[in-house]
Design an enzyme around this catalytic site. Sequence first.
Site, PDB file in Angstrom:
ATOM      1  N   GLU A  48       0.813  -1.047  -0.237  1.00 18.90           N
ATOM      2  CA  GLU A  48      -0.120   0.246   0.268  1.00 18.90           C
ATOM      3  C   GLU A  48       0.926   0.784  -0.028  1.00 18.90           C
ATOM      4  O   GLU A  48       0.987   1.432   0.941  1.00 18.90           O
ATOM      5  CB  GLU A  48      -1.133   0.102   1.040  1.00 18.90           C
ATOM      6  CG  GLU A  48      -2.038   1.094   1.487  1.00 18.90           C
ATOM      7  CD  GLU A  48      -2.609   1.316   2.443  1.00 18.90           C
ATOM      8  OE1 GLU A  48      -2.761   2.523   2.556  1.00 18.90           O
ATOM      9  OE2 GLU A  48      -3.141   0.358   3.265  1.00 18.90           O
ATOM     10  N   ARG A  52       0.609  10.449   0.677  1.00 22.63           N
ATOM     11  CA  ARG A  52       0.853  11.371   1.945  1.00 22.63           C
ATOM     12  C   ARG A  52       1.668  12.398   1.565  1.00 22.63           C
ATOM     13  O   ARG A  52       2.234  12.906   2.164  1.00 22.63           O
ATOM     14  CB  ARG A  52       0.704  10.969   2.964  1.00 22.63           C
ATOM     15  CG  ARG A  52       0.048   9.714   3.534  1.00 22.63           C
ATOM     16  CD  ARG A  52       0.578   9.433   4.644  1.00 22.63           C
ATOM     17  NE  ARG A  52      -0.004   8.110   5.235  1.00 22.63           N
ATOM     18  CZ  ARG A  52       0.088   7.222   6.317  1.00 22.63           C
ATOM     19  NH1 ARG A  52       0.968   7.306   7.353  1.00 22.63           N
ATOM     20  NH2 ARG A  52      -0.724   6.636   6.757  1.00 22.63           N
ATOM     21  N   THR A  76      -4.382   5.934   1.763  1.00 20.69           N
ATOM     22  CA  THR A  76      -4.945   7.429   2.188  1.00 20.69           C
ATOM     23  C   THR A  76      -5.409   7.854   1.417  1.00 20.69           C
ATOM     24  O   THR A  76      -5.669   9.033   0.894  1.00 20.69           O
ATOM     25  CB  THR A  76      -3.239   8.476   2.174  1.00 20.69           C
ATOM     26  OG1 THR A  76      -2.742   8.004   2.489  1.00 20.69           O
ATOM     27  CG2 THR A  76      -4.303   9.490   2.792  1.00 20.69           C
ATOM     28  N   LYS A 136     -11.375  -1.810   5.816  1.00 23.47           N
ATOM     29  CA  LYS A 136      -9.909  -1.492   6.864  1.00 23.47           C
ATOM     30  C   LYS A 136     -10.574  -0.712   7.927  1.00 23.47           C
ATOM     31  O   LYS A 136     -11.556   0.030   8.247  1.00 23.47           O
ATOM     32  CB  LYS A 136      -9.235  -0.286   5.915  1.00 23.47           C
ATOM     33  CG  LYS A 136      -7.904   0.121   7.274  1.00 23.47           C
ATOM     34  CD  LYS A 136      -7.801   0.769   6.089  1.00 23.47           C
ATOM     35  CE  LYS A 136      -5.677   1.678   6.701  1.00 23.47           C
ATOM     36  NZ  LYS A 136      -5.403   2.478   6.084  1.00 23.47           N
TER      37      LYS A 136
END
Length: 215
Positions: A48, A52, A76, A136
């Site tokens: 993953e 960011r 994200t 998640k």
Amino acid sequence: MTPFPPPLAADASVLDLAPVIPVVVLHDAADAVPLARALVAGGLPAIEVTLRTPAALDALGAIAAEVPGAVVGAGTVISARHVRDTVAAGARFLVSPGWTDTLLDAMTASGLPFLAGVSSASEVVALLERGVHEMKFFPAEAAGGTAYLKALSAPLAQARFCPTGGISLASAPSYLALPNVGCVGGSWMVPSDAVAAKDWDRVARLAAEAAALAR
């Protein structure tokens, strides 16, 4: 450039690829390919890459194009634009820290497997109503950890989770022992000092330790 690998099958589960999904933050896209190769060599194919940093999309695209053993996803993801951009870059799954109807619609329309973030029973029920069964659990430790997930397992047995947030090599086994946990997410196998030093052998060793965890 090497074509992107085919997407995961519609019935494939990201939760079943490995016991741990490395959560990667990359500030330099040049590190993406050697880092991914080290993780795959250690036995962790699902990676993953979090959105960011400015380098994230280039890093994700490089892994998708140059590391055929990797199943690279975007983390994200918090907007429909994120979905479009990461799909175009070659993402093979999507991960969000939370969800809205708009974001869920975009992730569903992408055709990719995704893990929408939840931290409450109500959010889990809402996703189940939408036909989503894999999620998640974030932030795992702060949101109640293994005790909370264990409490959810009886009334909401249809849901499976990838707990992420504050999990370490030491605490991961207690999560993986739960019947409603398919895998965990973590970053302990990609410590920032190892990435800065480009110590890919160390990353591979830490990945192998994580890959050996029992589910």
